[in-house]
Design an enzyme around this catalytic site. Structure first.
Site, PDB file in Angstrom:
ATOM      1  CG  ASP A  72      -0.336  -0.103   2.533  1.00 39.88           C
ATOM      2  OD1 ASP A  72       0.905  -0.145   2.603  1.00 39.88           O
ATOM      3  OD2 ASP A  72      -1.070  -0.152   3.537  1.00 39.88           O
ATOM      4  CB  SER A  73       4.558   1.700  -0.167  1.00 43.32           C
ATOM      5  OG  SER A  73       4.766   0.560  -0.977  1.00 43.32           O
ATOM      6  CE  LYS A 140       3.256  -5.789   4.052  1.00 41.71           C
ATOM      7  NZ  LYS A 140       2.854  -4.659   4.927  1.00 41.71           N
ATOM      8  CD  GLU A 142       0.686  -1.450   7.988  1.00 37.69           C
ATOM      9  OE1 GLU A 142       0.380  -0.608   8.859  1.00 37.69           O
ATOM     10  OE2 GLU A 142       1.129  -1.145   6.866  1.00 37.69           O
ATOM     11  CD  GLU A 209       8.070   0.065   7.767  1.00 40.41           C
ATOM     12  OE1 GLU A 209       8.275   1.168   7.220  1.00 40.41           O
ATOM     13  OE2 GLU A 209       7.065  -0.632   7.527  1.00 40.41           O
TER      14      GLU A 209
END
Length: 298
Positions: A72-73, A140, A142, A209
């Protein structure tokens, strides 16, 4: 604005200077979770890069990248937003489909975007199904302990999951900005507990991260069956990931400490091209030249 549901298939493009077969490398065996686990078990580092379209899927794969992440970057580097929060599920479906059409053997992971999975395990499942149908092989998400039930719900229903701990960009406002997580003992303990919980819930992979190198090493050692992928998490993880645009040195603004511009050649005014830069990234990760703890670590 209508949903974007299709993208060009590179196999159908005819306006090319050279035939697609002319420079294609020898086909390699399709990547899978068992193969990735075998790599980690024998100490070979896994390389992952973000990817958002079919052309770059081929370029990265041909350079030896094992895992492509439709991150989603894309909200930052493609859409021009200041965070990943505005990215919608339809955006992720579109870019996942594009990458899936371009890749041949790499393992494909797609991000569940903000708002597409937090409400309930059932919501996460519905969103994950859309990404899997678009071509993802793993999703993925978060977050830590609060999502353990969601991870279990997905994995019990055949959806491979990559967890994401440490700095979680979708929650950057709650975290107070882009800061290293787990610096003190209490914070490190929470990260280690969350990683263990995610592994026990069935997560096969974990992106770490912006955490201290010592925490990345501890989590990797604590969970031998979990593939840990670091970005600003030291050199002891099972592999590394970078945002493609960061690797190529084209992201505007100040470069984060954990990033290296792989197009730059020390002592030369001429930089590397895209393919050579990506090959250098792959080679340096596998040879343990990147990341350099003294330069890129915390």
């Amino acid at each position: 604005m209508p949903a974007r549901t299709s993208c060009p298939d590179p196999r159908e493009l005819t306006m090319s200077v050279h035939p697609a077969e002319s420079s294609a490398p020898a086909a390699r065996q399709a990547m899978s979770l068992p193969r990735l686990r075998d790599m980690a078990a024998r100490g070979e580092k896994i390389t992952m890069l973000t990817c958002y379209d079919a052309t770059f899927a081929r370029v990265l794969e041909d350079a030896g990248v094992e895992v492509l992440l439709v991150g989603d970057s894309l909200g930052n580097v493609i859409q021009g937003d200041t965070s990943t929060v505005p990215v919608a599920l339809v955006d992720m479906e579109y870019h996942t489909r594009c990458v899936a059409r371009g890749k041949r053997s790499a393992w494909l992971v797609a991000d569940l975007p903000f708002g597409a999975y937090e409400r309930s395990p059932e919501q996460a499942f519905d969103s994950a199904v859309k990404l899997m149908r678009a071509g993802a092989q793993m999703v993925k998400l978060e977050g830590g302990g609060v999502l353990v039930d969601t991870v279990r719900f997905l994995t019990e229903r055949g959806i491979p999951v990559c967890a994401h701990l440490g700095l979680t960009p979708q929650r950057v406002h709650a975290l107070g900005g882009f800061r290293v997580q787990g610096r003190d003992d209490a914070g490190a303990a929470v990260l280690r507990a969350d990683a263990k919980a995610m592994a026990e819930a069935g997560a096969a992979m974990l992106v770490l991260e912006l955490v201290p190198s010592s925490v990345g090493r501890q989590i990797t050692e604590d969970n031998p069956g979990l593939l840990t992928i670091g970005i600003g998490a030291g050199a002891s993880t099972s592999g590394q990931v970078l945002v493609l645009h960061d690797l190529l040195g084209i992201t505007p603004g100040k470069r984060p400490r954990f990033v290296r511009d792989f197009t730059h050649v020390p002592g030369s005014e001429v930089g590397l091209g895209i393919r050579d830069a990506v090959r250098t990234y792959v080679d340096d990760v596998k040879a343990l030249r990147f990341p350099d703890e003294s330069i890129h670590g915390f």
